[in-house]
Design a protein around this motif. Structure first.
Motif, short mmCIF file in Angstrom:
data_model
loop_
_atom_site.label_atom_id
_atom_site.label_comp_id
_atom_site.label_asym_id
_atom_site.label_seq_id
_atom_site.Cartn_x
_atom_site.Cartn_y
_atom_site.Cartn_z
N UNK A 1 0.94 -1.36 -0.12
CA UNK A 1 -0.08 -0.02 0.18
C UNK A 1 0.92 1.23 0.01
N UNK A 2 0.68 2.10 -0.71
CA UNK A 2 1.34 3.56 -1.10
C UNK A 2 0.70 4.43 -0.05
N UNK A 3 1.80 5.03 0.46
CA UNK A 3 1.08 6.35 1.82
C UNK A 3 2.31 7.56 1.56
N UNK A 4 1.51 8.55 1.20
CA UNK A 4 2.27 9.67 0.80
C UNK A 4 3.21 10.12 1.79
N UNK A 5 2.94 9.44 3.22
CA UNK A 5 4.00 9.82 4.07
C UNK A 5 5.40 9.16 4.08
N UNK A 6 5.63 8.48 2.83
CA UNK A 6 6.77 7.79 2.53
C UNK A 6 7.56 8.79 1.79
N UNK A 7 6.85 9.81 1.37
CA UNK A 7 7.69 10.81 0.40
C UNK A 7 8.61 11.99 1.28
N UNK A 8 9.84 11.72 0.97
CA UNK A 8 10.80 12.74 1.87
C UNK A 8 10.38 14.23 1.71
N UNK A 9 10.44 14.74 2.94
CA UNK A 9 9.79 16.21 3.36
C UNK A 9 10.71 16.93 2.14
N UNK A 10 9.75 18.05 1.57
CA UNK A 10 10.23 18.62 0.76
C UNK A 10 10.27 18.21 -0.79
N UNK A 11 9.92 17.16 -1.06
CA UNK A 11 10.08 16.52 -2.57
C UNK A 11 8.61 16.28 -2.87
N UNK A 12 8.39 16.06 -4.10
CA UNK A 12 7.15 16.04 -4.85
C UNK A 12 6.81 14.56 -5.13
N UNK A 13 7.81 13.50 -4.98
CA UNK A 13 7.49 12.12 -4.97
C UNK A 13 8.67 11.57 -4.73
N UNK A 14 8.24 9.97 -4.44
CA UNK A 14 9.47 9.12 -4.17
C UNK A 14 9.23 8.11 -5.11
N UNK A 15 10.34 7.35 -5.08
CA UNK A 15 10.52 5.94 -6.34
C UNK A 15 11.37 5.05 -5.58
N UNK A 16 10.87 3.76 -6.01
CA UNK A 16 11.71 2.54 -5.73
C UNK A 16 11.66 1.70 -6.94
N UNK A 17 12.72 1.38 -7.21
CA UNK A 17 12.92 0.19 -8.07
C UNK A 17 13.89 -0.96 -7.67
N UNK A 18 13.41 -2.26 -8.00
CA UNK A 18 13.91 -3.42 -7.68
C UNK A 18 14.30 -4.24 -9.05
N UNK A 19 15.55 -4.59 -9.08
CA UNK A 19 15.83 -5.65 -10.13
C UNK A 19 16.24 -7.22 -9.62
N UNK A 20 15.51 -7.83 -10.47
CA UNK A 20 15.63 -9.23 -10.22
C UNK A 20 16.30 -10.11 -11.34
N UNK A 21 17.00 -10.92 -10.99
CA UNK A 21 17.35 -12.06 -11.88
C UNK A 21 16.59 -13.43 -11.77
N UNK A 22 15.75 -13.76 -12.72
CA UNK A 22 15.02 -14.96 -12.41
C UNK A 22 15.50 -16.05 -13.64
N UNK A 23 15.41 -17.07 -13.32
CA UNK A 23 15.75 -18.43 -14.08
C UNK A 23 14.57 -18.55 -15.15
N UNK A 24 14.94 -19.11 -16.51
CA UNK A 24 13.86 -19.27 -17.26
C UNK A 24 13.01 -20.38 -16.66
N UNK A 25 11.44 -20.09 -17.12
CA UNK A 25 10.66 -21.12 -16.36
C UNK A 25 10.09 -20.88 -15.14
#
Length: 556
Positions: free
Chosen positions: A49-73
């Motif tokens: 669940x997204x919460x605006x309280x996660x956005x750092x003070x003074x910023x208009x947005x925050x972002x998180x990306x996660x990179x995975x390496x998954x085997x075929x299948x």
């Protein structure tokens, strides 16, 4: 497995990029340094669940990306393929952006997706487990699915769900049909009376209009008869108009040859007039014969018209709708006979589907009993190394009454434990202490990891409430589990931290007048110093460093 986590402007984190490897990764740091923020950030990227309280003070947005390496299948390929999202190679990147007003956007490999799909992808990639996670061991509703996953009973459980759905849907159809027939039975006497009444009345299409016109005509019948008689009298006065025309015609015909053709048009005109006059007389006679001005006939017409209109008012339809209404009532009566046959068919189908469900559920019950015995044996084998030699784990399976059956079968399943010999097993949250629960959880995860498709497991303070030899035992089991899965552990235990192949240190620092969270990868001396701090506190002693060296000598 998780390869990279990139965080931007989340609470105390302004910019952070972490690279992970396989095996066991540990995260340590002072309380309040921001370890929970890391978990919240990872959860956000996985569809939490997204919460605006996660956005750092003074910023208009925050972002998180996660990179995975998954085997075929891996199952996530099939999931994304169904959404027309193709993975390039084996790399999967999930990203979440949250604005200061609380709105969020989700992406998979830079393609916009729903948060629901992002959550499904996340469930296939990472499992985050806290000490008192209500979606884990403490929630009995998860115990059935956990047992089925361990016993590879998915296809049997699916068959049970299909039989249940067929049974309940047919039962619902039967209930609806029975209610409809019951209502029809209540109205049957009235319907038959109405059909009998309308059949006796025998309404015809267009009859009202015809009767109304005839009634209107009959109301002026006497005047019409008088007019016809007067017309007939005028035509027959004296010798009669027809006799006069024929007389004039004969007078002209006697002198026809002398008129040299001048009389012929006149004679022809007189002949035509005589013929028309004759037709008029016949029409007057025929109309007088057909015109029934009998008072009784008029009364019959009015009585019929008023009867039709009274029936129309009674049944609240136009007069021309009476015939269709009669046919509809007949159809409803016919449906009673058809409905009885339909009830018989549905009743038989319900019995058949119930029998199929019970048979499939009984087979699943037996398979669950067998799987539970294997699960209990496997988990209990993990308890002694975790310093719980006297404890036992028991999967309780009980058949329920029919009113408790459901799409998951006929079983009530609960994981129970006994922490002391001779004590009856009880619910986890009532029997096990915090430290014991952590170890039961770890034992279960070690066993389930052998059948799970999730490549990465995250433990939040799984060693909470324990120390010394017990903490060392937990570190050993995590070390073994990391040979089969990528493991990330947030820990306050030096015995666990020393087992990590990768060690991250989380701390808060003041930068340009504001507090930010920093994460550093520790190696060699820095790692030794952190483990010594965990052993001794803020004042690191030579003895603590020596103890840290001893811990770091263990296999990692």
């Amino acid at each position: 497995m998780l390869r990279r986590l990139s965080i931007r402007n989340v609470v105390l984190i302004d910019k952070l990029d972490l690279d992970f490897h396989d095996g066991l990764s540990v995260l340590t740091g002072e309380t309040g340094a921001g370890k929970s923020i890391l978990l919240d950030s990872l959860g956000l990227a996985l569809g939490a669940r997204a919460d605006s309280g996660l956005v750092r003070h003074g910023c208009d947005k925050c972002s998180v990306s996660a990179t995975f390496v998954l085997p075929q299948g891996h199952p996530v390929y099939r999931l994304l393929s169904g959404q027309d999202i193709d993975l390039e190679g084996e790399e999967l990147v999930v990203r979440r952006v949250v604005t200061a007003d609380g709105r969020s956007r989700a992406y998979v490999n830079d393609q916009a997706v729903s948060v629901g799909l992002l959550r499904d992808v996340g469930d296939y990639c990472v499992e985050i487990q806290g000490q008192f996670d209500q979606h884990g061991l403490l929630d009995p509703t998860t115990h059935r699915s956990t047992l089925d996953a361990h016993g590879d009973l998915g296809s049997m459980a699916l068959a049970v769900r299909d039989h249940w759905r067929a049974w309940r849907e047919t039962q619902k159809e039967l209930n609806t049909a029975r209610a409809r027939i019951d209502k029809a039975r209540e109205e049957e006497e009235w319907l038959r009376h109405a059909v009998d009444e309308l059949e006796k009345l025998g309404p015809e299409e267009g009859e009202e209009e015809r009767l109304a016109e005839e009634r209107q005509f009959l109301m002026h019948g006497e005047k019409l008869v008088a007019a016809l008689n007067d017309a007939s009298g005028e035509l027959s006065r004296g010798k009669g108009a027809e006799s006069a025309l024929r007389g004039a015609q004969r007078c002209l015909e006697r002198e026809l040859e002398k008129a040299d053709g001048r009389f012929e048009p006149i004679i022809e005109a007189l002949d035509r007039a005589a013929i028309e006059l004759e037709e008029a007389n016949r029409s007057i006679s025929a109309t007088l014969a057909d015109l029934n001005v009998d008072t009784g006939h008029q009364e019959n017409v009015e009585e019929r018209l008023f009867a039709l209109r009274a029936a129309a008012r009674k049944y609240n339809v136009p007069v021309d709708g009476l015939n269709a209404l009669m046919k509809d009532f007949r159809s409803q009566i016919d449906q009673l006979e058809f409905g009885e046959k339909e009830l018989s068919r549905l009743t038989a189908a319900v019995a058949q589907y119930r029998s199929a469900f019970v048979e499939a559920a009984e087979k699943l019950h037996a398979a669950r009993k067998e799987a539970a015995a294997k699960l209990d044996t496997a988990i209990n084998a993990e308890l002694p190394p975790l310093r719980m030699e006297k404890a036992s784990f028991v999967t309780d399976i009980a058949k329920t009454d029919e009113n408790e059956w459901g799409s998951e079968g006929i079983d009530r399943i609960q994981f129970t434990v006994a922490t002391n010999p001779g004590s009856p097993p009880g619910a986890l949250n009532k029997i096990a202490s915090g430290g014991e629960l952590s170890r039961f959880l770890l034992a279960l995860k070690v066993v389930l990891a052998r059948v799970s498709a999730v490549p990465s497991l995250v433990f939040d303070e799984v060693d909470s409430g324990v120390g010394g030899a017990t903490a060392a035992a937990i570190g050993e089991r995590l070390h073994l589990l990391a040979k089969e899965r990528q493991i990330l552990v947030i820990t306050h235990s030096p015995q666990v931290a020393a087992r990590g192949r990768t060690h991250f240190y989380i701390a808060k620092r003041e930068t340009e007048g504001t507090m930010v969270t920093r994460v550093d990868a520790l190696v060699d001396g820095a790692r030794r110093e952190e483990i010594a701090r965990m052993l001794a506190g803020h004042s690191v002693t030579a003895e603590a460093r020596a103890a840290a060296d001893s811990l770091l000598e263990q296999p990692r």
